[in-house]
Design an enzyme around this catalytic site. Structure first.
Site, PDB file in Angstrom:
ATOM      1  N   ASP A  74       4.533  -1.218 -14.027  1.00  5.90           N
ATOM      2  CA  ASP A  74       6.129  -1.157 -13.369  1.00  5.90           C
ATOM      3  C   ASP A  74       5.931  -2.139 -12.056  1.00  5.90           C
ATOM      4  OD1 ASP A  74       4.390   0.173 -11.531  1.00  5.90           O
ATOM      5  OD2 ASP A  74       5.692   2.016 -11.710  1.00  5.90           O
TER       6      ASP A  74
ATOM      7  N   GLU B  56       1.673   1.410 -21.013  1.00  7.40           N
ATOM      8  CA  GLU B  56       2.211   2.310 -19.991  1.00  7.40           C
ATOM      9  C   GLU B  56       3.834   2.032 -20.021  1.00  7.40           C
ATOM     10  OE1 GLU B  56       2.097   2.816 -15.334  1.00  7.40           O
ATOM     11  OE2 GLU B  56       0.031   4.006 -15.953  1.00  7.40           O
TER      12      GLU B  56
ATOM     13  N   GLU C   6      10.004  -0.056  -8.525  1.00  4.60           N
ATOM     14  CA  GLU C   6       9.115   0.040  -9.826  1.00  4.60           C
ATOM     15  C   GLU C   6       9.974   0.587 -10.856  1.00  4.60           C
ATOM     16  OE1 GLU C   6       8.209   1.175  -6.966  1.00  4.60           O
ATOM     17  OE2 GLU C   6       6.126  -0.333  -6.584  1.00  4.60           O
TER      18      GLU C   6
ATOM     19  N   HIS D 122       1.534   4.377   0.294  1.00  4.05           N
ATOM     20  CA  HIS D 122       1.640   2.942   0.395  1.00  4.05           C
ATOM     21  C   HIS D 122       3.120   2.570   0.071  1.00  4.05           C
ATOM     22  CE1 HIS D 122       1.743   1.984  -3.791  1.00  4.05           C
ATOM     23  NE2 HIS D 122       0.815   2.972  -4.049  1.00  4.05           N
TER      24      HIS D 122
ATOM     25  N   ARG E  66       6.677   1.481  -1.294  1.00  7.15           N
ATOM     26  CA  ARG E  66       7.706   0.958  -0.252  1.00  7.15           C
ATOM     27  C   ARG E  66       8.602   1.876   0.100  1.00  7.15           C
ATOM     28  NH1 ARG E  66       6.289  -3.861  -2.563  1.00  7.15           N
ATOM     29  NH2 ARG E  66       6.569  -5.739  -1.416  1.00  7.15           N
TER      30      ARG E  66
ATOM     31  N   HIS F  14      -4.229   1.665   2.590  1.00 14.42           N
ATOM     32  CA  HIS F  14      -3.981   0.604   1.691  1.00 14.42           C
ATOM     33  C   HIS F  14      -4.025  -0.908   2.859  1.00 14.42           C
ATOM     34  CE1 HIS F  14      -0.882  -2.061  -0.337  1.00 14.42           C
ATOM     35  NE2 HIS F  14      -1.123  -1.158  -1.561  1.00 14.42           N
TER      36      HIS F  14
HETATM   37  C1  UD1 Z   1       2.221  -3.057  -4.991  1.00 14.43           C
HETATM   38  C2  UD1 Z   1       3.219  -2.867  -6.287  1.00 14.43           C
HETATM   39  C3  UD1 Z   1       3.327  -1.438  -6.316  1.00 14.43           C
HETATM   40  C4  UD1 Z   1       1.883  -0.541  -6.584  1.00 14.43           C
HETATM   41  C5  UD1 Z   1       0.996  -1.222  -5.455  1.00 14.43           C
HETATM   42  C6  UD1 Z   1      -0.398  -0.546  -5.809  1.00 14.43           C
HETATM   43  C7  UD1 Z   1       5.245  -4.028  -6.601  1.00 14.43           C
HETATM   44  C8  UD1 Z   1       6.497  -4.319  -5.723  1.00 14.43           C
HETATM   45  N1  UD1 Z   1       4.588  -3.253  -5.820  1.00 14.43           N
HETATM   46  O1  UD1 Z   1       2.780  -2.801  -3.862  1.00 14.43           O
HETATM   47  O2  UD1 Z   1       4.233  -0.957  -7.532  1.00 14.43           O
HETATM   48  O3  UD1 Z   1       2.113   0.681  -6.528  1.00 14.43           O
HETATM   49  O4  UD1 Z   1       0.997  -2.585  -5.457  1.00 14.43           O
HETATM   50  O5  UD1 Z   1      -1.023  -0.699  -4.616  1.00 14.43           O
HETATM   51  O6  UD1 Z   1       4.961  -4.602  -7.389  1.00 14.43           O
HETATM   52  N2  UD1 Z   1      -2.277  -6.650   0.872  1.00 14.43           N
HETATM   53  C9  UD1 Z   1      -3.464  -6.974   1.125  1.00 14.43           C
HETATM   54  N3  UD1 Z   1      -4.570  -7.430   0.059  1.00 14.43           N
HETATM   55  C10 UD1 Z   1      -4.508  -6.698  -0.950  1.00 14.43           C
HETATM   56  C11 UD1 Z   1      -3.227  -6.142  -1.449  1.00 14.43           C
HETATM   57  C12 UD1 Z   1      -2.324  -6.152  -0.338  1.00 14.43           C
HETATM   58  O7  UD1 Z   1      -3.563  -7.975   2.334  1.00 14.43           O
HETATM   59  O8  UD1 Z   1      -5.542  -6.911  -1.551  1.00 14.43           O
HETATM   60  C13 UD1 Z   1      -1.336  -6.588   1.802  1.00 14.43           C
HETATM   61  C14 UD1 Z   1      -0.424  -7.796   1.966  1.00 14.43           C
HETATM   62  O9  UD1 Z   1      -0.094  -7.979   3.246  1.00 14.43           O
HETATM   63  C15 UD1 Z   1       0.820  -7.425   1.016  1.00 14.43           C
HETATM   64  C16 UD1 Z   1       0.994  -6.174   1.330  1.00 14.43           C
HETATM   65  O10 UD1 Z   1      -0.393  -5.612   1.295  1.00 14.43           O
HETATM   66  O11 UD1 Z   1       1.760  -8.369   1.371  1.00 14.43           O
HETATM   67  C17 UD1 Z   1       1.653  -5.615   0.368  1.00 14.43           C
HETATM   68  O12 UD1 Z   1       1.333  -5.811  -1.065  1.00 14.43           O
HETATM   69  P1  UD1 Z   1       2.469  -5.737  -2.365  1.00 14.43           P
HETATM   70  O13 UD1 Z   1       1.781  -6.080  -3.457  1.00 14.43           O
HETATM   71  O14 UD1 Z   1       3.786  -6.467  -1.776  1.00 14.43           O
HETATM   72  O15 UD1 Z   1       2.929  -4.439  -2.236  1.00 14.43           O
HETATM   73  P2  UD1 Z   1       2.251  -2.957  -2.417  1.00 14.43           P
HETATM   74  O16 UD1 Z   1       2.853  -1.726  -1.599  1.00 14.43           O
HETATM   75  O17 UD1 Z   1       0.685  -3.328  -2.429  1.00 14.43           O
HETATM   76  N1  UDP Z   2      -7.868   3.582  -5.864  1.00 10.34           N
HETATM   77  C1  UDP Z   2      -8.860   2.990  -5.413  1.00 10.34           C
HETATM   78  N2  UDP Z   2      -9.275   2.670  -4.111  1.00 10.34           N
HETATM   79  C2  UDP Z   2      -8.648   3.153  -3.236  1.00 10.34           C
HETATM   80  C3  UDP Z   2      -7.317   4.053  -3.350  1.00 10.34           C
HETATM   81  C4  UDP Z   2      -7.052   4.061  -4.711  1.00 10.34           C
HETATM   82  O1  UDP Z   2      -9.642   2.399  -6.362  1.00 10.34           O
HETATM   83  O2  UDP Z   2      -9.237   3.243  -1.861  1.00 10.34           O
HETATM   84  C5  UDP Z   2      -7.396   3.424  -7.223  1.00 10.34           C
HETATM   85  C6  UDP Z   2      -7.028   5.035  -7.835  1.00 10.34           C
HETATM   86  O3  UDP Z   2      -8.124   5.603  -8.007  1.00 10.34           O
HETATM   87  C7  UDP Z   2      -5.885   4.707  -8.762  1.00 10.34           C
HETATM   88  C8  UDP Z   2      -5.274   3.304  -8.239  1.00 10.34           C
HETATM   89  O4  UDP Z   2      -6.149   2.893  -7.225  1.00 10.34           O
HETATM   90  O5  UDP Z   2      -6.368   4.334 -10.051  1.00 10.34           O
HETATM   91  C9  UDP Z   2      -3.849   3.815  -7.567  1.00 10.34           C
HETATM   92  O6  UDP Z   2      -3.468   2.569  -6.828  1.00 10.34           O
HETATM   93  P1  UDP Z   2      -2.348   2.783  -5.778  1.00 10.34           P
HETATM   94  O7  UDP Z   2      -2.222   3.931  -5.338  1.00 10.34           O
HETATM   95  O8  UDP Z   2      -2.511   1.619  -4.984  1.00 10.34           O
HETATM   96  O9  UDP Z   2      -1.064   2.168  -6.860  1.00 10.34           O
HETATM   97  P2  UDP Z   2      -0.309   3.142  -7.931  1.00 10.34           P
HETATM   98  O10 UDP Z   2      -0.991   3.860  -8.772  1.00 10.34           O
HETATM   99  O11 UDP Z   2       0.680   3.765  -6.880  1.00 10.34           O
HETATM  100  O12 UDP Z   2       0.668   2.018  -8.485  1.00 10.34           O
END
Ligand code: UD1
Ligand code: UDP
Length: 393
Positions: free
Chosen positions: A98, A120, A134, A211, A213, A244
């Site tokens: 999603d 999924e 999502e 984490h 939004r 996160h």
């Molecule tokens: C995204 C997904 C969410 C998923 C989550 C898993 C969307 C809209 N959101 O949300 O569905 O649950 O990932 O974690 O697709 N950042 C880093 N390094 C990284 C990752 C993130 O610096 O490796 C920081 C960046 O500043 C980035 C911010 O996190 O701008 C947010 O990342 P983003 O992918 O926009 O949203 P998530 O909340 O991570």
């Molecule tokens: N996870 C990880 N390291 C962490 C936190 C979570 O590998 O420090 C794994 C967790 O086991 C799960 C996935 O990341 O498989 C979940 O990711 P996240 O919570 O970022 O996204 P969501 O599942 O909400 O989309």
């Protein structure tokens, strides 16, 4: 027959964790040419997973920007992906779940008239702003996709209610359980020595992640406020919070929880470390989607810090509770699990509603079936509750 060219497209940590076993399965089939494209919507958190599972990437859009907003992600992927799809022209694109990566990858594939399989598929909260964005991403991918790999029977039912043809839906189980079974080890020793020093036997260690939004506006402050009080009330409790990389989450976590005794704010863990940590802790509090699916297999109770969930199966089985983001409610429910052993043990049964560890194999076999490379369909996954229901109707 020519090789079937399958392109897997993903970009965030959870997609990578859940697509890794599918990619490995695709690579093992001689009938298939497997191509991997990452958007890098996440960077470090994606790379951690690519390294762990040793995934070779063919194309990397490298779109992540600090603090990116949804339209940055959407336009970055739209622009980057089209020329790769035109150049490679795969027979099938695989997207997962999603995220905005998955939605935009499906949209660009549709523009190029390339068939799409959605892994999924069919999870629904039926609340358009929760999870945001999502829930709507998943609906939109459902409209764009040709083939729908639903993890559970309930997810399939959702798709049927939306008039998706049953011929194109297949219950595979969730591939996250394949990944989980791959990394869990008995007597695991952490690479992160800080974790080896924690007393998981005599302390009640709570693992926290947040984490989403929709929680950033206010929910996250309530969650952290509840953690402050739980720590004050319960000297035997410790929290571990792998924070996160979202800068908003990090800022609030440091401001509210930084320096608090018995609250360990740590960097995101590699999946192997995280999964084995889940297996050792007393309780998990999270707004994550994937963790709601993994923890029941490990027999760990989960309090879900969200108002809705698109994953009702473990709630019905009693190992997961949806408690929202109200500070008082979080404190109340967590305290009752910390203090009341009977309540705790009722929630700590290991169950497998989401998968049995072979979802990826089913998915790849069914892709071969849909494209005429094998003649017979494979049996679908049946979750543990459905199996019990079948035996005792
Ligand atoms: C995204 C997904 C969410 C998923 C989550 C898993 C969307 C809209 N959101 O949300 O569905 O649950 O990932 O974690 O697709 N950042 C880093 N390094 C990284 C990752 C993130 O610096 O490796 C920081 C960046 O500043 C980035 C911010 O996190 O701008 C947010 O990342 P983003 O992918 O926009 O949203 P998530 O909340 O991570
Ligand atoms: N996870 C990880 N390291 C962490 C936190 C979570 O590998 O420090 C794994 C967790 O086991 C799960 C996935 O990341 O498989 C979940 O990711 P996240 O919570 O970022 O996204 P969501 O599942 O909400 O989309």
């Amino acid at each position: 027959m020519n090789k079937l060219k399958v392109m897997s497209i993903f970009g965030t940590r959870p997609e990578a964790i859940k697509m890794a076993p599918v990619v490995k399965e695709l690579e093992n089939r001689e009938e298939i040419e497997s191509i991997v494209t990452v958007t890098a919507q996440h960077r470090e958190m994606l790379d951690q997973v690519l390294d762990l599972f040793n995934i070779r990437v063919d194309y990397d859009l490298d779109i992540m920007k600090a603090g990116q907003i949804l339209s940055d992600i959407t336009t970055g992927i739209l622009k980057g992906l089209e020329e790769i799809l035109i150049k490679e022209r795969p027979d099938l694109v695989l997207v997962h779940g999603d995220t905005t990566t998955s939605f935009v990858a499906a949209l660009v594939s549709f523009y190029q008239q390339i068939p799409i399989a959605h892994i999924e598929a069919g999870l629904r909260s039926y609340d358009r702003y929760s999870p945001y964005p999502e829930e709507i991403n998943r609906h939109l991918i459902g409209v764009l996709a040709n083939f729908h790999f639903a993890p559970t029977y309930k997810a399939k039912e959702n798709l049927l209610r939306e008039n998706v043809s049953e011929d194109n839906i297949y219950i595979s189980g969730n591939t996250v359980i394949d990944s989980l079974f791959n990394v869990i080890e008995d007597n695991y020793i952490f690479d992160n020595n800080q974790l080896n020093k924690i007393d998981f036997t005599n302390k009640k260690v709570i693992l926290l992640t947040t984490h989403r939004r929709e929680n950033l506006a206010g929910g996250i402050r309530n969650i952290f406020g509840a953690v402050q009080e739980l720590i004050l009330d319960n000297p035997e409790v410790e929290f571990i919070f792998p924070v996160h990389l979202n800068p908003k989450v990090r800022e609030l976590a440091t401001d509210i929880l930084g320096g608090l005794e018995r609250v360990h704010l740590i960097e995101p863990l590699s999946y192997k470390e995280f999964a084995n940590l889940m297996a050792k802790v007393y309780l998990i509090m999270t707004d994550s989607g994937g963790i709601q699916e993994e923890a029941p297999s490990l027999g760990k109770p989960v309090l879900v810090l969200r108002d809705t969930t698109e994953r009702p199966e473990a709630i019905e089985a009693g190992t997961v509770k949806l408690i929202g983001t109200g500070k008082d409610e979080i404190i109340y429910v967590a305290n009752s699990l910390i203090e009341n052993e009977q309540e705790y043990s009722q929630m700590s049964n290991a169950i497998n509603p989401y998968g049995d560890g072979v979802a990826s194999r089913r998915i790849v076999e069914m892709i071969l079936y849909y494209f005429g490379y094998r003649q017979d369909k494979l049996e679908e996954f049946i979750g543990e509750e459905e199996r019990i229901l079948e035996m005792n109707p």
